[in-house]
Design a protein around this motif. Structure first.
Motif, PDB file in Angstrom:
ATOM      1  N   HIS A 254      33.251  20.756 -91.190  1.00  0.00           N
ATOM      2  CA  HIS A 254      34.210  21.562 -90.443  1.00  0.00           C
ATOM      3  C   HIS A 254      35.624  21.353 -90.988  1.00  0.00           C
ATOM      4  N   THR A 255      35.907  20.104 -91.390  1.00  0.00           N
ATOM      5  CA  THR A 255      37.223  19.793 -91.951  1.00  0.00           C
ATOM      6  C   THR A 255      37.465  20.579 -93.230  1.00  0.00           C
ATOM      7  N   GLU A 256      36.450  20.648 -94.078  1.00  0.00           N
ATOM      8  CA  GLU A 256      36.584  21.394 -95.336  1.00  0.00           C
ATOM      9  C   GLU A 256      36.794  22.880 -95.064  1.00  0.00           C
ATOM     10  N   THR A 257      36.077  23.408 -94.059  1.00  0.00           N
ATOM     11  CA  THR A 257      36.244  24.818 -93.700  1.00  0.00           C
ATOM     12  C   THR A 257      37.659  25.092 -93.206  1.00  0.00           C
TER      13      THR A 257
ATOM     14  N   LYS B 189      40.278  23.323 -93.863  1.00  0.00           N
ATOM     15  CA  LYS B 189      41.196  23.134 -94.991  1.00  0.00           C
ATOM     16  C   LYS B 189      41.355  24.435 -95.767  1.00  0.00           C
ATOM     17  N   LYS B 190      40.232  25.121 -96.006  1.00  0.00           N
ATOM     18  CA  LYS B 190      40.281  26.389 -96.738  1.00  0.00           C
ATOM     19  C   LYS B 190      41.055  27.444 -95.947  1.00  0.00           C
ATOM     20  N   TRP B 191      40.822  27.462 -94.640  1.00  0.00           N
ATOM     21  CA  TRP B 191      41.528  28.433 -93.802  1.00  0.00           C
ATOM     22  C   TRP B 191      43.031  28.229 -93.870  1.00  0.00           C
ATOM     23  N   PHE B 192      43.463  26.974 -93.724  1.00  0.00           N
ATOM     24  CA  PHE B 192      44.889  26.685 -93.746  1.00  0.00           C
ATOM     25  C   PHE B 192      45.483  26.952 -95.120  1.00  0.00           C
ATOM     26  N   GLN B 193      44.747  26.586 -96.183  1.00  0.00           N
ATOM     27  CA  GLN B 193      45.254  26.775 -97.544  1.00  0.00           C
ATOM     28  C   GLN B 193      45.383  28.251 -97.890  1.00  0.00           C
ATOM     29  N   GLU B 194      44.482  29.065 -97.336  1.00  0.00           N
ATOM     30  CA  GLU B 194      44.528  30.499 -97.611  1.00  0.00           C
ATOM     31  C   GLU B 194      45.463  31.232 -96.646  1.00  0.00           C
ATOM     32  N   ASP B 195      46.203  30.451 -95.850  1.00  0.00           N
ATOM     33  CA  ASP B 195      47.192  31.026 -94.927  1.00  0.00           C
ATOM     34  C   ASP B 195      46.561  31.973 -93.913  1.00  0.00           C
ATOM     35  N   ARG B 196      45.298  31.719 -93.558  1.00  0.00           N
ATOM     36  CA  ARG B 196      44.670  32.561 -92.535  1.00  0.00           C
ATOM     37  C   ARG B 196      45.186  32.207 -91.143  1.00  0.00           C
ATOM     38  N   ILE B 197      45.629  30.968 -91.013  1.00  0.00           N
ATOM     39  CA  ILE B 197      46.142  30.521 -89.728  1.00  0.00           C
ATOM     40  C   ILE B 197      47.606  30.154 -89.921  1.00  0.00           C
ATOM     41  N   ALA B 198      48.477  30.790 -89.186  1.00  0.00           N
ATOM     42  CA  ALA B 198      49.899  30.474 -89.298  1.00  0.00           C
ATOM     43  C   ALA B 198      50.598  30.801 -87.992  1.00  0.00           C
TER      44      ALA B 198
END
Length: 273
Positions: A97-100, A102-111
């Motif tokens: 879940h952490t890796e998932t 991480k990808k979300w935050f890195q791809e700026d999906r959550i801001a």
């Protein structure tokens, strides 16, 4: 179990998610067998009012069981091998879940609405390397890079930065990059020159490292130590396109002042003959 061993076990249990009271109650149930709350309190050292709450939590987690009687039930521990297996699976799931996330935050999906990350000061070569590799890996359109000697190690295989650029070039991502090209990096310079705009840094010491992905993610590294060799161990990580754009322009201008990789390759090939 000696008191010293018990304290070590308690410490390890807290490291994998137990609270101090939960660990003490669980160990007591394992070592003493089925007990009522009063006995548990006396043997574990956990205050009796807290024992009831702890038992509820352990039962909810599947780490303890309550005797199926209405009056004065006893409590027992679920076997440690089952409990540890459950915890191990839970930690594994949390890692996934952490890796998932991480990808979300890195791809700026959550801001947060109306907010953009700006800049962070980065200290240390290891952390700088991690960020540079990550942002280059995530690039989808273009890369600008002034690569410092930190990443080009003599007499060794080209490190991961150059390999990442090679992989990205094969994905048809635009690359403008440069470094001090030598015999050790000649082959990869030839490969990258076929796909992007590559330069040989020929203006003396490289003043700073610049690594930019898609014009919106940038790490600039600076020399923190000069002796015995320059070490680029200070950095600024910028994740706001407004502030990244000037560095993208600066990287292009600085690189264009140097000779092309093709010219440098010819020079090195002549030396070999």
């Amino acid at each position: 179990m000696s008191q010293v061993e018990k304290e070590k076990v308690l410490d390890l249990m807290q490291k994998i998610g137990f609270t101090d009271y939960e660990a003490r109650v669980y160990i007591t149930l394992v070592t003493e067998g089925s007990l009522n709350p009063t006995q548990l309190s006396n043997l574990s050292g956990v205050p009796r009012p807290n024992v009831y709450a702890v038992l509820k939590k352990l039962i909810r987690k599947g780490f303890a069981e309550k005797e199926a009687v209405k009056r004065a039930p006893l409590y027992s521990a679920v076997p440690p091998d089952i409990v540890l297996k459950t915890i191990k699976e839970d930690l594994k799931n949390k890692e996934q879940h952490t890796e998932t996330l991480k990808k979300w935050f890195q791809e700026d999906r959550i801001a947060a609405p109306g907010r953009m990350p700006t800049a962070w000061l980065i200290d240390g070569e290891k952390r700088i390397t991690e960020i540079v590799e990550d942002l280059l890996q995530r690039s989808k359109n273009r890369i600008h890079a002034i690569i410092t000697p930190t990443f080009i190690k003599p007499n060794k295989e080209p490190n991961s930065i150059l390999k990442i650029l090679e992989e990205k070039a094969k994905q048809n991502i635009d690359i403008i990059a440069g470094w001090k090209i030598n015999q050790d990096t000649l082959e990869i310079a030839q490969t990258l020159s076929q796909h992007g705009t590559i330069y040989h840094w020929s203006l003396g010491e490289i003043p700073l490292g610049t690594y930019i992905a898609d014009g919106k993610d940038c790490l600039v590294s600076f020399i923190g130590k000069w002796e015995p060799i320059p070490t680029y161990d200070l950095g600024i990580w910028i994740r706001n396109p407004t502030y990244v754009k000037p560095f993208e322009y600066l990287a292009e201008r600085l690189l264009s002042l140097n000779i092309t990789a093709k010219t440098r390759i010819k020079e090195l090939q002549k030396r070999e003959t």
